[in-house]
Design an enzyme around this catalytic site. Structure first.
Site, PDB file in Angstrom:
ATOM      1  N   THR A 129      -0.788 -24.935  30.206  1.00  0.00           N
ATOM      2  CA  THR A 129       0.326 -24.184  29.533  1.00  0.00           C
ATOM      3  C   THR A 129       0.844 -24.875  28.359  1.00  0.00           C
ATOM      4  O   THR A 129       1.224 -25.788  28.705  1.00  0.00           O
ATOM      5  CB  THR A 129       1.004 -23.858  30.654  1.00  0.00           C
ATOM      6  N   LYS A 150       1.493 -16.230  29.585  1.00  0.00           N
ATOM      7  CA  LYS A 150       1.603 -17.337  30.568  1.00  0.00           C
ATOM      8  C   LYS A 150       2.999 -17.544  30.676  1.00  0.00           C
ATOM      9  O   LYS A 150       3.671 -17.641  31.810  1.00  0.00           O
ATOM     10  CB  LYS A 150       0.614 -18.429  30.360  1.00  0.00           C
ATOM     11  N   LYS A 180       9.704 -28.136  30.901  1.00  0.00           N
ATOM     12  CA  LYS A 180       8.786 -27.911  29.805  1.00  0.00           C
ATOM     13  C   LYS A 180       8.624 -26.524  29.261  1.00  0.00           C
ATOM     14  O   LYS A 180       8.899 -25.838  28.179  1.00  0.00           O
ATOM     15  CB  LYS A 180       7.495 -28.648  29.839  1.00  0.00           C
TER      16      LYS A 180
END
Lengths: 327, 327, 327, 327
Positions: free
Chosen positions: A123, A199, A267
């Protein structure tokens, strides 16, 4: 949209490396963490020939027993392969692997033959995905983004869902690898970064749920309704295993062991906000999530499961600080 | 908690009216709207004896054919019954029915015999539920909150989920009625208002989902990813019929006909915020939802399905204003 | 706008009580708290004839020395006067005074002669102001809202600013009283509640500033810039005594003694949100302020000066918990 | 703090170029926009010797009449000078000037002699400031951040306020230049990026005020109170020229001509959020501001004055779309 990627011109597409006989492929695999390890196992079980690299060599050794070759550097894992698979935690780690960082070590990208494919399952930011697509293209290589939805348990059970994007031929080349690790694949675009966007969007929906549970449970608890009683009604309403799973963790405050830790969740929240800025979209719930996760990380809870992001709502409601021991 | 309700003292509980022979009950039923009508039908089908009242008499007439008696006023529906069931849109409507408003008309509460039960299925404020519990108790009557989860289709198919709270004996008395209209019941407290709190919490979770879809789809659309492609991955992840249903409505922008309209959604968002203030809990996602719903109502979309709350995110992202015709 | 007040019909206006000779008025004054006491002193100094009432009688006694008569109840303060001035902390306190609450005590409104004016200086809800206007009108009395801007120091120095609204004649009748306590008056409407709205708006601007300082100082402190260095630049930019004052309190974390405590600040934040709902206006900054103030009250800091609302930002940034002793 | 800069080691400081005789300096000046032009004029008036560069050469020509030399490239402006002053709109523009971008053109940094100072007055990211400090240091040059507070009018009248940070000797070398353009200087740190942080913080406070006015005026307007009446009370309370100025613009909806346009305001909001992420500080008001500014830019208003960020609140409240003509 600001910062939109250029589509790759058809005529500049390099030729794919000819496929290995018998359907099995020679694969370089980098990143044997919580998610990477079960994926690598599944690829080996499917008959593929892996050379694996992990930053801490110990984790790689167990794969030797299954027949994988151990590479001593990212570059070594990239030699003489058809597809390089990477599964690491963030932009920084991936950049280090692909483009190098230590002066005495070749970067992986320098070893990849023209026509090979880099299938990146991490990711990462949209910007990073665009840069990778650009850099690989310049070297006559292919770049495919293939991040996955699902946690460690799903990876072990081959029940991940793969979000794939990249040049059509390269995506097809990677399909057997995706199939070996998942229960299904969504191909969303020929521009690789859009798989990363999808995603990020799925993780945003999960993060929104964590915060929503945090707020709702705090309201219930402070009003004298047991969170688990409330959760029962929510589960009857939504009938989602994800609600049952995260709802149970948060209602019982079980945040250890961490399947996916809160620092990574933060994040991802920041990636969402960056994507929103990039596209010019206000996303106030993403902001709320970012603030709650930041607050919990600042409170020292960054290594708990990201479901602990729900604790910010409890803290802000003045609910007591005790927490169940992990299980 | 500020404004917490006092628990009802055991010794002040009135005696329940003796139950009708044969398991069937004499029921007053007020409020034959989208949700109330199918519930009333299910009660008649289960063999109960209903006298029904609706503000617009036409809607009541169809029940006469099924054997219900038509009452000409709320008070008339409350005469000689065991349980009064009410299902109306908000505090104001319920207040008008129970406590009256027209000088020439008796309020329903004045006709209820001691020992009868008022089972209120509406989504009302906590304050209103507390006031009802208090007022009925003073008259030797029972008050049970029994709001439901589910939309019109679920009501028609007897698939609602009932959230019940109130004095234990009174809740038990109402159980056959709840069973006749639902697939299950959660009894959450002996304090009636807590059922309303749980209902508010469930609607908050739904509203949060609507806003989350609005933001995520806007991000996808403005970045060049089809919302339906994104939704497909979300559905694979969450595996929830609620996600599939609301996600589909929002991705395709189908907001008519309204199962539950946005003005009511805004009312519920305000109930959430009031409950949060009452309990002393910050709920930033509830604030975001309130603002988006308010924005859409201010833009003239209050009569669309509350899924249209997701349109605020599109508008704020500058996405074009066209909308599919309802279907 | 939902809930808008009807304008008072001209022809229903009652006649004002004839004014006292010599320019001095007979005044009932209720509420001798931090703000009320200096206002009452200034009215006495201006030559008016006061009968004062305070819930705790001790605070009233010092006014006897200045020639005021001490009333033993709110109702007694309302007998044989021209203007009733009230300055209390919230809706509840004002309701108790005006409409009563103890069964053995007459409410003040019952003692007011037709034609007298109730000049209410408290920060109350719009709904309360509308109800007062309605109730006084029904009794042939006048209602004027006259909330003030300024803290205790400004009250002592006659430097408050009065926001006045109500029927024009009644506002004029009160003008000498306003002048005796302030440096200026803004008459904003003939509908009394609009003065309360303006007051709520001013407090919203102050609350927004407190939160803004909280966030900005946390950013500076955590980044290694001294908040006072930053504040110096802010003061050079804004050149506002309000910035200097609140900025200094927050940068130095001096929250005691409280000029206006955080519980009242939270009440005002909730009034802002109620007014926003009433008018149909999304106000996301008001939501942020509400949440921060709620969080600090939940953390046990409700009795500090409302500038302590800025501490929520520090806590959420994980900055250490030590606080300077009050000064 | 994540990403904090290392302090420059004392012993690595390069020697400053010896100062020009007579107190006047040879200065390269790049960026003659709204803010840069009046600053350059003031430097010339103070007796300094300027070579100026602007991307559009026309704007530079007027300075020739005052005795400045016109440079044909950024690099040319950097030749044989003591201090290079830059005042451009964002990171991208500054990066292009300093590090180049066109293959056929030398970057300015390559022409700067060791010991010269780069005094950067632009509002840039913290990351950019850190990179500049690092890169100049590696070349034996000095980097000073000196962003200013104040709009065009203040620049014309030498009433800016300078926020300065960098190695002490270099800051002192630049002091005469700062004094020639401002009414005062705050030296906040020896780490240059901290001046940029303070500037970002001041702009955050201004942006928060714009949003606060937008929300409060919308509440007033929709409730039937004239925004200018409300503003009058606010001005009596805050007594700040900044409130009077921005409040007047927003109440009267005068957003043209733009002193500082909304796209730049949005950029600054994003810098705030980046700084908050960098430091690990939740800043919910910064998020609200970002969303409102983004919304207005998406609605096509990016070239209006950033005070137009207040229009988002009006739009979201459903207030009509008409706007006064610019004046």
């Amino acid at each position: 949209m600001r910062g939109g990627a250029r589509a790759l011109p058809e005529n500049r597409e390099p030729l794919l490396v000819k496929r290995f006989q018998g359907g099995f492929m020679k694969i370089g695999f980098i990143g044997l963490g919580h998610m990477g390890a079960p994926i690598a196992h599944n690829l080996i079980r499917a008959g593929h020939d892996l050379r694996v690299y992990n930053r801490t060599r110990d984790r790689a050794m167990e794969f030797a027993a299954e027949g994988a070759r151990i590479a001593n550097s990212p570059a070594e894992a990239a030699i003489d392969i058809e597809v390089l698979v990477t599964m690491v935690s963030d932009d920084r780690a991936l950049r280090h692997i692909v483009f190098g960082g230590d002066p005495d070590q070749r970067p992986a990208i320098a070893e990849l033959r023209p026509g090979t494919v880099h299938m990146s399952m991490s990711t990462i930011s949209l910007e990073m995905a665009r840069e990778l697509a650009r850099e690989h293209l310049e070297r006559g290589q292919y770049y495919v983004s293939a991040p996955v939805v699902g946690r460690v348990k799903a990876a072990l059970e081959r029940k991940l869902w793969v979000i794939a994007a990249g040049p059509a031929g390269a995506v097809e080349r990677c399909r057997p690898l995706m199939e070996a690790t998942s229960r299904g694949i969504s191909v969303v675009s020929e521009e690789a970064w859009k798989a990363n966007l999808v995603k990020i969007g799925v993780n945003f929906a999960l993060a929104s749920l964590i915060e929503t549970f945090g707020e709702a449970f705090s309201l219930m608890e402070k009003s004298g309704v047991a969170p688990l009683d409330f959760l029962h009604v929510v589960n009857e309403s939504f009938q989602s295993p994800v609600y049952a799973n995260y709802g149970g963790m948060i209602a019982e405050r079980r945040y250890e062991p961490a399947g996916f830790d809160l620092r990574l969740g933060l994040k991802d929240a920041e990636l969402t906000i960056r994507a929103a800025e990039d596209a010019g979209v206000p996303m106030p719930i993403a902001d709320v999530v970012r603030n709650s996760f930041e607050e919990e990380v600042a409170a020292g809870n960054g290594r708990l499961d990201w479901a602990a992001g729900a604790e910010a709502a409890r803290r802000n409601a003045g609910l007591e600080r005790t927490r169940r021991a992990g299980g």
